[in-house]
Design a protein around this motif. Structure first.
Motif, short mmCIF file in Angstrom:
data_model
loop_
_atom_site.label_atom_id
_atom_site.label_comp_id
_atom_site.label_asym_id
_atom_site.label_seq_id
_atom_site.Cartn_x
_atom_site.Cartn_y
_atom_site.Cartn_z
N THR A 37 7.48 7.23 -0.25
CA THR A 37 7.49 8.18 -1.36
C THR A 37 8.95 8.38 -1.77
O THR A 37 9.88 8.00 -1.04
CB THR A 37 6.90 9.53 -0.95
N LEU A 38 9.16 8.99 -2.91
CA LEU A 38 10.53 9.26 -3.35
C LEU A 38 11.25 10.15 -2.33
O LEU A 38 12.41 9.90 -1.99
CB LEU A 38 10.53 9.92 -4.72
N ALA A 39 10.55 11.15 -1.83
CA ALA A 39 11.17 12.06 -0.86
C ALA A 39 11.56 11.31 0.42
O ALA A 39 12.66 11.50 0.95
CB ALA A 39 10.21 13.20 -0.52
N ALA A 40 10.67 10.46 0.90
CA ALA A 40 10.96 9.70 2.12
C ALA A 40 12.08 8.71 1.89
O ALA A 40 12.94 8.51 2.76
CB ALA A 40 9.70 8.98 2.59
N LEU A 41 12.11 8.10 0.72
CA LEU A 41 13.15 7.13 0.41
C LEU A 41 14.51 7.81 0.32
O LEU A 41 15.52 7.30 0.81
CB LEU A 41 12.82 6.42 -0.91
N SER A 42 14.54 8.98 -0.29
CA SER A 42 15.77 9.76 -0.36
C SER A 42 16.24 10.16 1.03
O SER A 42 17.43 10.05 1.36
CB SER A 42 15.54 11.00 -1.22
N THR A 68 2.92 1.42 -5.50
CA THR A 68 1.53 1.30 -5.08
C THR A 68 0.66 2.20 -5.96
O THR A 68 1.18 3.06 -6.68
CB THR A 68 1.36 1.72 -3.62
N PRO A 69 -0.66 2.02 -5.93
CA PRO A 69 -1.52 2.93 -6.70
C PRO A 69 -1.32 4.40 -6.34
O PRO A 69 -1.57 5.28 -7.16
CB PRO A 69 -2.93 2.45 -6.33
N ALA A 70 -0.84 4.64 -5.12
CA ALA A 70 -0.60 6.02 -4.69
C ALA A 70 0.76 6.54 -5.15
O ALA A 70 1.11 7.69 -4.91
CB ALA A 70 -0.70 6.13 -3.18
N GLY A 71 1.55 5.67 -5.82
CA GLY A 71 2.84 6.08 -6.34
C GLY A 71 4.01 5.88 -5.40
O GLY A 71 5.15 6.25 -5.71
N GLU A 125 -2.11 -6.49 -3.83
CA GLU A 125 -2.57 -5.27 -4.47
C GLU A 125 -3.55 -4.58 -3.53
O GLU A 125 -4.38 -5.23 -2.90
CB GLU A 125 -3.26 -5.56 -5.81
N GLU A 126 -3.44 -3.25 -3.45
CA GLU A 126 -4.29 -2.47 -2.56
C GLU A 126 -5.04 -1.39 -3.33
O GLU A 126 -4.51 -0.84 -4.30
CB GLU A 126 -3.44 -1.80 -1.47
N PRO A 127 -6.25 -1.06 -2.89
CA PRO A 127 -6.96 0.07 -3.51
C PRO A 127 -6.24 1.37 -3.21
O PRO A 127 -5.50 1.47 -2.23
CB PRO A 127 -8.34 0.01 -2.87
N ALA A 128 -6.46 2.35 -4.05
CA ALA A 128 -5.75 3.62 -3.91
C ALA A 128 -6.17 4.39 -2.67
O ALA A 128 -5.40 5.17 -2.13
CB ALA A 128 -5.97 4.48 -5.15
N SER A 129 -7.40 4.17 -2.20
CA SER A 129 -7.87 4.91 -1.04
C SER A 129 -8.91 4.08 -0.31
O SER A 129 -9.33 3.02 -0.77
CB SER A 129 -8.49 6.25 -1.47
N GLY A 130 -9.29 4.57 0.85
CA GLY A 130 -10.29 3.87 1.65
C GLY A 130 -9.65 2.99 2.69
O GLY A 130 -8.44 2.71 2.66
N LEU A 131 -10.45 2.52 3.62
CA LEU A 131 -9.99 1.65 4.69
C LEU A 131 -9.63 0.29 4.11
O LEU A 131 -10.45 -0.37 3.51
CB LEU A 131 -11.07 1.50 5.76
N THR A 132 -8.39 -0.13 4.31
CA THR A 132 -7.93 -1.40 3.76
C THR A 132 -7.23 -2.21 4.84
O THR A 132 -6.89 -1.71 5.90
CB THR A 132 -6.95 -1.20 2.60
#
Length: 237
Positions: A37-42, A68-71, A125-132
């Protein structure tokens, strides 16, 4: 605090004397260790959020990073392209097709290219949610197991000995290869070749997911959708 942050970035990525370059490399290295995430990257780079966002967005423009689809920030397709000499049109054409395949199936989708004695994931590419089942871009996988390896074997690009001849003949006839619990326990996949205008296999497109969702036959489950996507990508080349 600012001095501490800059010192951390220089220690993390090396001090070239070009501040923006050092910061960009620090960001890429942080993302290469895992989606952020942006926060984690910072936090990982020690850079202010505004600076992190500005540089990461610039890297996204050049496909060094993507989201990612989750941003979350993730490694982009350009790095794999530079490493494997992938035709740029392959990656640009693959992105919307792969996203459409994820939307249609709800499973993970990968694009592989043959790299010596391995196959390298050059796009994912990954789905936004669910077991992947995530295969990070840049991952180098075996050619002795898995549906993508079977495609390469079926079309004579690698040693066919690890695979039954009858199964490889079926791959050539159907344009689909599948595997269940083969490369990794609990994982199933189905793959199809991507060909150029001469009919040569230039990449392999795969759908992968948990055995409980794709078994007993990944090809029966998603083969039609994969075949259409592979044909569309081959036509785009």
């Amino acid at each position: 605090m600012r001095d501490v942050r800059i010192h951390f970035v220089r220690q993390y990525s090396g001090d070239s004397g070009i501040k923006v370059l050092d910061r960009a490399i620090a960001i890429v290295r942080a993302v290469a260790a895992g989606d952020k995430t942006l926060a984690a990257l910072s936090a990982d780079t020690g850079l202010p959020r505004a600076t992190t966002h500005r540089i990461a967005t610039a890297l996204e423009t050049h496909h060094i990073l993507s989201r990612t689809p989750a941003g979350e920030w993730t490694v982009g397709t350009a790095l794999a392209s530079y490493a494997t000499q992938t035709p740029p049109q392959l990656l640009s054409a693959a992105e919307p097709i792969m996203r459409g395949l994820v939307t249609a199936t709800g499973e993970s989708v990968q694009l592989y290219q043959l790299t010596g004695n391995t196959r390298t994931c050059i796009a994912a590419e990954e789905p936004a949610s669910g077991l992947t089942h995530t295969v990070p871009v840049g991952s180098q996988l075996s050619l002795s197991a898995g549906s993508a390896a079977r495609v390469y074997a079926a079309f004579g690009l690698i040693d066919a000995l690890p695979f039954p001849a009858g199964e490889l003949e079926a791959v050539r006839e159907s344009g689909l290869a599948e595997s269940v619990d083969e490369r990794e326990v609990g994982l199933a996949s189905v793959s199809a070749p991507i060909t150029d205008t001469d009919g040569a296999v230039v990449a392999v497109l795969s759908i992968s997911g948990p055995v409980e969702r794709l078994s007993p036959s990944p090809a029966e489950k998603w083969g039609a959708q994969l075949g259409e996507a592979a044909a569309a990508l081959s036509s785009a080349l």
